[in-house]
Design a protein around this motif. Structure first.
Motif, PDB file in Angstrom:
ATOM      1  N   LYS A   1    -111.557  11.226  38.201  1.00  0.00           N
ATOM      2  CA  LYS A   1    -111.129  10.288  37.181  1.00  0.00           C
ATOM      3  C   LYS A   1    -110.359   9.180  38.183  1.00  0.00           C
ATOM      4  N   ILE A   2    -109.516   9.409  38.962  1.00  0.00           N
ATOM      5  CA  ILE A   2    -108.600   8.484  39.726  1.00  0.00           C
ATOM      6  C   ILE A   2    -109.649   7.656  40.502  1.00  0.00           C
ATOM      7  N   CYS A   3    -110.610   8.176  41.486  1.00  0.00           N
ATOM      8  CA  CYS A   3    -111.603   7.490  41.917  1.00  0.00           C
ATOM      9  C   CYS A   3    -112.302   6.676  41.338  1.00  0.00           C
ATOM     10  N   ASP A   4    -112.857   7.032  40.288  1.00  0.00           N
ATOM     11  CA  ASP A   4    -113.804   6.232  39.307  1.00  0.00           C
ATOM     12  C   ASP A   4    -112.848   5.035  38.823  1.00  0.00           C
ATOM     13  N   VAL A   5    -111.552   5.161  38.324  1.00  0.00           N
ATOM     14  CA  VAL A   5    -110.866   4.198  37.757  1.00  0.00           C
ATOM     15  C   VAL A   5    -110.625   2.979  39.013  1.00  0.00           C
ATOM     16  N   LEU A   6    -110.237   3.655  40.208  1.00  0.00           N
ATOM     17  CA  LEU A   6    -109.945   2.807  41.211  1.00  0.00           C
ATOM     18  C   LEU A   6    -111.215   2.570  42.140  1.00  0.00           C
ATOM     19  N   ASP A   7    -112.241   2.909  41.700  1.00  0.00           N
ATOM     20  CA  ASP A   7    -113.242   2.480  42.440  1.00  0.00           C
ATOM     21  C   ASP A   7    -113.221   2.933  44.247  1.00  0.00           C
ATOM     22  N   CYS A   8    -112.991   4.110  44.210  1.00  0.00           N
ATOM     23  CA  CYS A   8    -112.987   4.566  45.699  1.00  0.00           C
ATOM     24  C   CYS A   8    -113.399   6.068  46.030  1.00  0.00           C
ATOM     25  N   GLN A   9    -113.118   6.650  47.122  1.00  0.00           N
ATOM     26  CA  GLN A   9    -113.650   7.986  47.212  1.00  0.00           C
ATOM     27  C   GLN A   9    -112.378   8.693  47.696  1.00  0.00           C
ATOM     28  N   PRO A  10    -112.389  10.023  47.445  1.00  0.00           N
ATOM     29  CA  PRO A  10    -111.257  10.801  47.731  1.00  0.00           C
ATOM     30  C   PRO A  10    -110.656  10.531  49.020  1.00  0.00           C
ATOM     31  N   GLY A  11    -111.227  10.084  49.940  1.00  0.00           N
ATOM     32  CA  GLY A  11    -110.910  10.051  51.336  1.00  0.00           C
ATOM     33  C   GLY A  11    -110.164   8.661  51.351  1.00  0.00           C
ATOM     34  N   ASP A  12    -110.064   7.935  50.535  1.00  0.00           N
ATOM     35  CA  ASP A  12    -109.315   6.723  50.498  1.00  0.00           C
ATOM     36  C   ASP A  12    -108.021   6.777  50.058  1.00  0.00           C
ATOM     37  N   ILE A  13    -107.634   7.834  49.223  1.00  0.00           N
ATOM     38  CA  ILE A  13    -106.267   8.181  48.815  1.00  0.00           C
ATOM     39  C   ILE A  13    -105.758   9.414  49.300  1.00  0.00           C
ATOM     40  N   LEU A  14    -106.426  10.348  50.262  1.00  0.00           N
ATOM     41  CA  LEU A  14    -106.025  11.431  50.878  1.00  0.00           C
ATOM     42  C   LEU A  14    -106.006  11.418  52.250  1.00  0.00           C
ATOM     43  N   GLU A  15    -105.333  11.387  52.931  1.00  0.00           N
ATOM     44  CA  GLU A  15    -105.203  11.623  54.404  1.00  0.00           C
ATOM     45  C   GLU A  15    -104.796  13.063  55.186  1.00  0.00           C
ATOM     46  N   ALA A  16    -105.689  13.408  55.915  1.00  0.00           N
ATOM     47  CA  ALA A  16    -105.362  14.616  56.711  1.00  0.00           C
ATOM     48  C   ALA A  16    -104.677  14.317  57.969  1.00  0.00           C
ATOM     49  N   GLN A  17    -103.505  14.859  58.214  1.00  0.00           N
ATOM     50  CA  GLN A  17    -102.593  14.532  59.239  1.00  0.00           C
ATOM     51  C   GLN A  17    -102.297  15.963  60.124  1.00  0.00           C
ATOM     52  N   GLU A  18    -102.288  15.843  61.320  1.00  0.00           N
ATOM     53  CA  GLU A  18    -101.917  17.025  62.257  1.00  0.00           C
ATOM     54  C   GLU A  18    -100.366  16.853  62.586  1.00  0.00           C
TER      55      GLU A  18
END
Length: 67
Positions: free
Chosen positions: A50-67
């Motif tokens: 739902k978040i991605c639909d409203v913001l017209d983005c992909q999950p990777g646009d709002i979640l980042e993996a960091q080491e």
């Protein structure tokens, strides 16, 4: 590995306020705030979609993996 939530950045890019996003995806502003701050242990795929639909983005646009 750590997951960082960059939802606030995408919200700023899309010029949408927390109250509006919370209303449109059907969660409370408080829960949205916890999600933005990364203080949650998980997020439902349905909510993420739902978040991605409203913001017209992909999950990777709002979640980042960091080491």
């Amino acid at each position: 590995m750590q997951i960082t939530v960059t939802l606030d950045v995408m919200m700023a890019r899309r010029k949408i306020k927390g109250r509006e996003l919370a209303d449109r995806i059907g969660i409370s502003e408080q829960n949205l705030s916890l999600l933005k701050s990364g203080k949650v242990k998980g997020v439902r795929f349905e909510t993420l979609a739902k978040i991605c639909d409203v913001l017209d983005c992909q999950p990777g646009d709002i979640l980042e993996a960091q080491e």
